[in-house]
Motif scaffolding. Sequence first.
Motif, PDB file in Angstrom:
ATOM      1  N   ARG A   1      79.127  38.437 111.100  1.00 37.94           N
ATOM      2  CA  ARG A   1      79.489  37.862 112.398  1.00 37.94           C
ATOM      3  C   ARG A   1      80.590  36.828 112.234  1.00 37.94           C
ATOM      4  O   ARG A   1      81.562  36.784 112.984  1.00 37.94           O
ATOM      5  CB  ARG A   1      78.242  37.216 113.029  1.00 37.94           C
ATOM      6  N   GLN A   2      80.432  36.007 111.220  1.00 42.19           N
ATOM      7  CA  GLN A   2      81.441  34.988 110.954  1.00 42.19           C
ATOM      8  C   GLN A   2      82.776  35.619 110.583  1.00 42.19           C
ATOM      9  O   GLN A   2      83.843  35.147 110.992  1.00 42.19           O
ATOM     10  CB  GLN A   2      80.940  34.075 109.820  1.00 42.19           C
ATOM     11  N   ARG A   3      82.681  36.726 109.837  1.00 40.82           N
ATOM     12  CA  ARG A   3      83.917  37.390 109.424  1.00 40.82           C
ATOM     13  C   ARG A   3      84.662  37.919 110.659  1.00 40.82           C
ATOM     14  O   ARG A   3      85.889  37.849 110.742  1.00 40.82           O
ATOM     15  CB  ARG A   3      83.587  38.541 108.467  1.00 40.82           C
TER      16      ARG A   3
ATOM     17  N   ALA B   1      88.428  36.670 111.793  1.00 39.06           N
ATOM     18  CA  ALA B   1      89.533  37.626 111.949  1.00 39.06           C
ATOM     19  C   ALA B   1      90.054  37.603 113.375  1.00 39.06           C
ATOM     20  O   ALA B   1      91.275  37.606 113.609  1.00 39.06           O
ATOM     21  CB  ALA B   1      89.063  39.034 111.574  1.00 39.06           C
ATOM     22  N   ALA B   2      89.135  37.580 114.336  1.00 37.34           N
ATOM     23  CA  ALA B   2      89.544  37.554 115.745  1.00 37.34           C
ATOM     24  C   ALA B   2      90.301  36.262 116.043  1.00 37.34           C
ATOM     25  O   ALA B   2      91.297  36.274 116.774  1.00 37.34           O
ATOM     26  CB  ALA B   2      88.325  37.679 116.652  1.00 37.34           C
TER      27      ALA B   2
ATOM     28  N   TYR C   1      79.576  45.731 118.517  1.00 39.83           N
ATOM     29  CA  TYR C   1      78.678  45.655 119.666  1.00 39.83           C
ATOM     30  C   TYR C   1      77.321  45.088 119.282  1.00 39.83           C
ATOM     31  O   TYR C   1      76.596  44.590 120.132  1.00 39.83           O
ATOM     32  CB  TYR C   1      78.502  47.038 120.296  1.00 39.83           C
ATOM     33  N   TYR C   2      77.016  45.188 118.016  1.00 38.78           N
ATOM     34  CA  TYR C   2      75.741  44.618 117.574  1.00 38.78           C
ATOM     35  C   TYR C   2      75.762  43.099 117.683  1.00 38.78           C
ATOM     36  O   TYR C   2      74.751  42.478 118.007  1.00 38.78           O
ATOM     37  CB  TYR C   2      75.462  45.040 116.135  1.00 38.78           C
ATOM     38  N   TYR C   3      76.916  42.507 117.461  1.00 39.59           N
ATOM     39  CA  TYR C   3      77.004  41.050 117.482  1.00 39.59           C
ATOM     40  C   TYR C   3      77.500  40.515 118.823  1.00 39.59           C
ATOM     41  O   TYR C   3      77.088  39.443 119.256  1.00 39.59           O
ATOM     42  CB  TYR C   3      77.941  40.565 116.371  1.00 39.59           C
ATOM     43  N   PHE C   4      78.391  41.256 119.449  1.00 36.31           N
ATOM     44  CA  PHE C   4      78.970  40.797 120.707  1.00 36.31           C
ATOM     45  C   PHE C   4      78.915  41.922 121.731  1.00 36.31           C
ATOM     46  O   PHE C   4      79.323  43.035 121.436  1.00 36.31           O
ATOM     47  CB  PHE C   4      80.412  40.345 120.500  1.00 36.31           C
ATOM     48  N   LYS C   5      78.439  41.592 122.907  1.00 37.27           N
ATOM     49  CA  LYS C   5      78.293  42.629 123.914  1.00 37.27           C
ATOM     50  C   LYS C   5      79.640  43.044 124.490  1.00 37.27           C
ATOM     51  O   LYS C   5      79.869  44.208 124.809  1.00 37.27           O
ATOM     52  CB  LYS C   5      77.354  42.159 125.036  1.00 37.27           C
ATOM     53  N   THR C   6      80.532  42.097 124.641  1.00 37.94           N
ATOM     54  CA  THR C   6      81.852  42.403 125.202  1.00 37.94           C
ATOM     55  C   THR C   6      82.930  41.682 124.397  1.00 37.94           C
ATOM     56  O   THR C   6      82.648  40.816 123.563  1.00 37.94           O
ATOM     57  CB  THR C   6      81.968  41.957 126.667  1.00 37.94           C
ATOM     58  N   LYS C   7      84.152  42.058 124.688  1.00 38.02           N
ATOM     59  CA  LYS C   7      85.282  41.405 124.031  1.00 38.02           C
ATOM     60  C   LYS C   7      85.337  39.927 124.407  1.00 38.02           C
ATOM     61  O   LYS C   7      85.716  39.081 123.599  1.00 38.02           O
ATOM     62  CB  LYS C   7      86.577  42.107 124.438  1.00 38.02           C
ATOM     63  N   GLU C   8      84.956  39.647 125.639  1.00 38.09           N
ATOM     64  CA  GLU C   8      84.981  38.262 126.086  1.00 38.09           C
ATOM     65  C   GLU C   8      83.965  37.418 125.318  1.00 38.09           C
ATOM     66  O   GLU C   8      84.175  36.216 125.130  1.00 38.09           O
ATOM     67  CB  GLU C   8      84.707  38.211 127.597  1.00 38.09           C
ATOM     68  N   ASP C   9      82.882  38.050 124.883  1.00 41.01           N
ATOM     69  CA  ASP C   9      81.922  37.324 124.067  1.00 41.01           C
ATOM     70  C   ASP C   9      82.548  36.890 122.749  1.00 41.01           C
ATOM     71  O   ASP C   9      82.263  35.802 122.234  1.00 41.01           O
ATOM     72  CB  ASP C   9      80.693  38.201 123.802  1.00 41.01           C
ATOM     73  N   ILE C  10      83.376  37.769 122.192  1.00 43.13           N
ATOM     74  CA  ILE C  10      84.088  37.400 120.973  1.00 43.13           C
ATOM     75  C   ILE C  10      85.009  36.222 121.256  1.00 43.13           C
ATOM     76  O   ILE C  10      85.083  35.262 120.478  1.00 43.13           O
ATOM     77  CB  ILE C  10      84.897  38.597 120.437  1.00 43.13           C
ATOM     78  N   LEU C  11      85.699  36.300 122.397  1.00 42.83           N
ATOM     79  CA  LEU C  11      86.581  35.195 122.773  1.00 42.83           C
ATOM     80  C   LEU C  11      85.813  33.887 122.878  1.00 42.83           C
ATOM     81  O   LEU C  11      86.268  32.847 122.402  1.00 42.83           O
ATOM     82  CB  LEU C  11      87.270  35.518 124.097  1.00 42.83           C
ATOM     83  N   ASP C  12      84.633  33.957 123.479  1.00 40.39           N
ATOM     84  CA  ASP C  12      83.810  32.749 123.596  1.00 40.39           C
ATOM     85  C   ASP C  12      83.500  32.165 122.223  1.00 40.39           C
ATOM     86  O   ASP C  12      83.624  30.967 121.999  1.00 40.39           O
ATOM     87  CB  ASP C  12      82.510  33.080 124.336  1.00 40.39           C
ATOM     88  N   ALA C  13      83.102  33.060 121.325  1.00 37.21           N
ATOM     89  CA  ALA C  13      82.759  32.594 119.978  1.00 37.21           C
ATOM     90  C   ALA C  13      83.972  31.999 119.281  1.00 37.21           C
ATOM     91  O   ALA C  13      83.874  30.982 118.578  1.00 37.21           O
ATOM     92  CB  ALA C  13      82.187  33.755 119.164  1.00 37.21           C
ATOM     93  N   VAL C  14      85.130  32.613 119.491  1.00 33.58           N
ATOM     94  CA  VAL C  14      86.356  32.110 118.872  1.00 33.58           C
ATOM     95  C   VAL C  14      86.692  30.731 119.429  1.00 33.58           C
ATOM     96  O   VAL C  14      87.057  29.812 118.685  1.00 33.58           O
ATOM     97  CB  VAL C  14      87.526  33.088 119.104  1.00 33.58           C
ATOM     98  N   MET C  15      86.538  30.579 120.745  1.00 28.84           N
ATOM     99  CA  MET C  15      86.845  29.280 121.341  1.00 28.84           C
ATOM    100  C   MET C  15      85.865  28.230 120.843  1.00 28.84           C
ATOM    101  O   MET C  15      86.263  27.089 120.566  1.00 28.84           O
ATOM    102  CB  MET C  15      86.806  29.382 122.867  1.00 28.84           C
TER     103      MET C  15
END
Lengths: 197, 197
Positions: B9-11, B15-16, B45-59
């Motif tokens: 998940r951290q990786r 990267a994102a 998808y196992y870690y993030f439901k949507t792309k925006e979820d990845i964005l949230d984590a990145v922020m």
Amino acid sequence: MATKGITNRQRIIEAADRLFYVRGYNRTSFSDISDATGLPRGNFYYYFKTKEDILDAVMDSRVESFGQMLKACTQATDDPHARLLAFVRQPLQNEQVLQYGCPFGTLSAELGKSPSAEASRAQITAVFDVLRHWCAGQFGALGVTPARADQLALELLARMQGMTLIASIYNDREFLQRTGAGIESWLDEIIKHEVQA
Amino acid sequence: MATKGITNRQRIIEAADRLFYVRGYNRTSFSDISDATGLPRGNFYYYFKTKEDILDAVMDSRVESFGQMLKACTQATDDPHARLLAFVRQPLQNEQVLQYGCPFGTLSAELGKSPSAEASRAQITAVFDVLRHWCAGQFGALGVTPARADQLALELLARMQGMTLIASIYNDREFLQRTGAGIESWLDEIIKHEVQA
DNA sequence: TTCAGACTCGGACAATCGTATGACTCCACT
DNA sequence: AGTGGAGTCATACGATTGTCCGAGTCTGAA
């Protein structure tokens, strides 16, 4: 002949211009432009070979519109100081700046991130150079050296970009006005200290 | 158990984070992140439901990293003035700022343009609020009123945003250094005039 | 009246997008 | 030994992307 064609071409540019400004370049699709103009998607290819061609036309359009704005500032008065003040006050009156930021600044921030953004980057700097050289010309007319005039022009643009960015993030009209006034008094200081009357 | 999972998940987040910074959010696809991490697309998808979820984590990640930076500035000295100076000097040393601009500023400019950007906008302002409140805290510690401290904080952020934007557009290291020095002396002026020793 | 060319239209192309699923491996625990 | 859940993987869905084309309409000139 080339009359109706130019009209539609212009309609595409105007719709794309607004959409690129409001939604951003990457998030704007041909379908969006199609919906906005009423023209079918496939028709775009007649006027523009690629999406980037549309972007080029939009940037040209914005450059020209900014050029007219600068022209108006130039013709309004002979005093370079007053011209710069008119230039600074421009974004303060524009309501959309508060929502979407500077048309050039936001586009630059978006296009600056490209795989091998040679072409885009050159175009962006060309756009900013228009503003840069105009401002430098005004400072130069005030009597400072050309090198210093260019420095001041860049600093002015940076201040205005920072102002519009923060203002749009917080949607803070009061900050916009206050910072605009701050830039104006900064201009006064510059002229007071660096210009021999 | 939840050890290797967190690692991956951290990786993904790292990267994102880099890709969003270098290429922008909209131009970064799941495939890009997949290529960068070596992890299959479907695994995200196992870690993030949507792309925006990845964005949230990145922020969140960027907020935390900025928080640590502010913490370092805070702990380095007891003098609020020196703290602010350390904060201002931060982007001057970062090489990537010249190429890609401020991680928050460029992202804000990109995300500010959304159909109904309620969620994104709130998150962006939350991010900037971290910087804003920290700066306001330092100004407040110098003795100005809270309202004035907040004004100064916003103005400082605006100046730094404008500086990084113009510097990245022109890829001008000299401008970055010069303007940074200008902000520092502006800080000196502020303290000299507004702070009762 | 005819015709070339400017212009318009709707649809379809391959590629890629973000999303989603089901089967698989692995390991901790009983 | 065997169960269950965490984690991994290849694959594929429908939608949308930017691009492109073939057939059509309209119009000014011959």
